[in-house]
Design an enzyme around this catalytic site. Structure first.
Site, short mmCIF file in Angstrom:
data_model
loop_
_atom_site.label_atom_id
_atom_site.label_comp_id
_atom_site.label_asym_id
_atom_site.label_seq_id
_atom_site.Cartn_x
_atom_site.Cartn_y
_atom_site.Cartn_z
N SER A 1 3.07 2.75 14.20
CA SER A 1 3.73 3.53 13.09
C SER A 1 2.78 3.54 12.13
O SER A 1 1.89 2.51 11.90
CB SER A 1 5.11 3.11 12.61
N TYR B 1 10.64 -2.81 9.60
CA TYR B 1 10.49 -2.00 10.65
C TYR B 1 8.77 -2.02 10.63
O TYR B 1 8.16 -2.26 11.92
CB TYR B 1 10.60 -0.81 10.41
#
Length: 357
Positions: free
Chosen positions: A142, A167
């Site tokens: 990501s 995350y």
């Protein structure tokens, strides 16, 4: 090739599975079908590819009613016994892991979900690849791994040791674990740092979806950081094209790599990291104006401070992608938003009509 794609009830996995099915690969899709967002959208994605909701039983492969070369299994990545059995039976040539607990803000509420899926689950995949001679593991990382980095555009050679959400930390851990397995067991692994993916069939928790729904309902939209956000919005078709090229080109290792001046995105081991972004950052207010144009309707804006875990800007340097794979995303934001809005109005026709009434 026989390819396992995890996350095929999800946004990117749905598109990738259909793309590889269409070109003739033998595809097995996997998804836990959790309730992080509307499961009806997830089931509708599966139905599009011929997987009927009533045919799904946890841990059992289901044959697509539309494609002879597509099967699906509902399975959690943290289910090690189930993952091991699937790999032992199927003997995949390649794996693309797009299954994960997504969302920066949700990681503030339910951190354990990220540990289970993104860390424990990823180790299970690495172990299964190790013991079943998988030729290439590509996996979603990501853009959030860049964290507090303020050097623009973000480069895969940048330091990413300062994430600002769990995350992001879980995605950074995937890259570290993948390198370890590439180094120890010679497993080719490629990490893909996606930058704000959008398009039809997208996630309902993302800005484009939320803004479109609110505007049509004459409800105010939440504009974080008072609109002073910049994102490298990347259209889904561009993402999938990049992923396909990555799957087809497993890394072989860089013989010129040195630990005295280490490039974080490569290694002597068969390991690679790529950014996949539009390389054209857009201000949030410009993005909102594009939605307003597509809808023919102005948004009521509720200006708010930046949320914990968010970063004010993302901007992808994709030169490695261009140099190694000859590819660069190019869909404009207005073109992508127009396509999304057309899909949204069709998919949510009844809701849209109610909103207009």
């Amino acid at each position: 090739m026989k390819i396992l794609i995890t996350g095929t009830a999800g946004f990117i996995g749905f598109y990738l599975a259909n793309r590889l099915i269409a070109r003739g690969d033998d595809v097995v899709g996997l998804d836990a079908i959790n309730d992080y967002y509307d499961v009806n959208l997830k089931y509708d994605r599966l139905i599009y590819a011929g997987i009927e909701r009533d045919d799904i039983t946890y841990g059992k492969l289901v044959q697509s009613k539309k494609h002879d070369n597509y099967r699906f299994i509902q399975l959690q990545l943290e289910d090690k016994a189930g993952i091991d059995l699937l790999f032992a039976n199927e003997k995949f040539d390649a794996v693309c892991n797009l299954a994960a607990q997504a969302g920066v803000r949700y990681s503030l509420i339910n951190p354990q979900a990220y540990v289970n899926s993104n860390i424990v689950g990823f180790v299970n995949l690495l172990e299964a690849c190790r013991h079943n001679e998988v030729g290439h593991l590509a996996y979603a990382s990501s853009s959030s791994v860049y964290g507090l980095n303020e050097s623009m555009p973000f480069s895969t050679s940048d330091n990413v040791d300062h994430p600002v959400s769990l995350y992001a930390a879980s995605k950074k851990s995937n890259e570290l674990m993948a390198h370890t397995y590439s180094h120890l067991f010679n497993i080719p692994t490629t990490g893909l740092r996606f930058f704000t993916v959008y398009g039809p069939w997208g996630r309902p928790d993302m800005a484009l979806f939320l803004f479109t729904e609110a505007i049509l309902k004459d409800e105010p939209i939440k504009v974080f950081n008072h609109g002073k956000m910049v994102r490298d919005f990347t259209y889904i078709d561009d993402i999938v094209e990049g992923v396909v090229r990555v799957i087809d080109n497993p890394p072989t290792g860089d013989p010129g790599w040195t630990g005295k001046d280490p490039n974080p995105s490569t290694s002597r081991a068969p390991y690679q990291i790529y950014n996949i972004g539009n390389n054209n950052p857009v201000e949030l207010m410009t993005f909102i104006k594009a939605i307003e144009k597509a809808l023919g309707k102005e948004a009521e804006k509720n200006m708010m401070p930046i949320q914990p875990g968010d970063v004010p800007a993302t901007y992808a340097n994709v030169q490695d992608l261009v140099d190694n794979l000859g590819y660069k995303p190019e869909t404009s934001v207005q073109e992508g938003i127009d396509t999304f809005v057309a899909w949204y109005k069709d998919y949510y026709a009844a809701r849209w009509i109610d909103a207009k009434a």
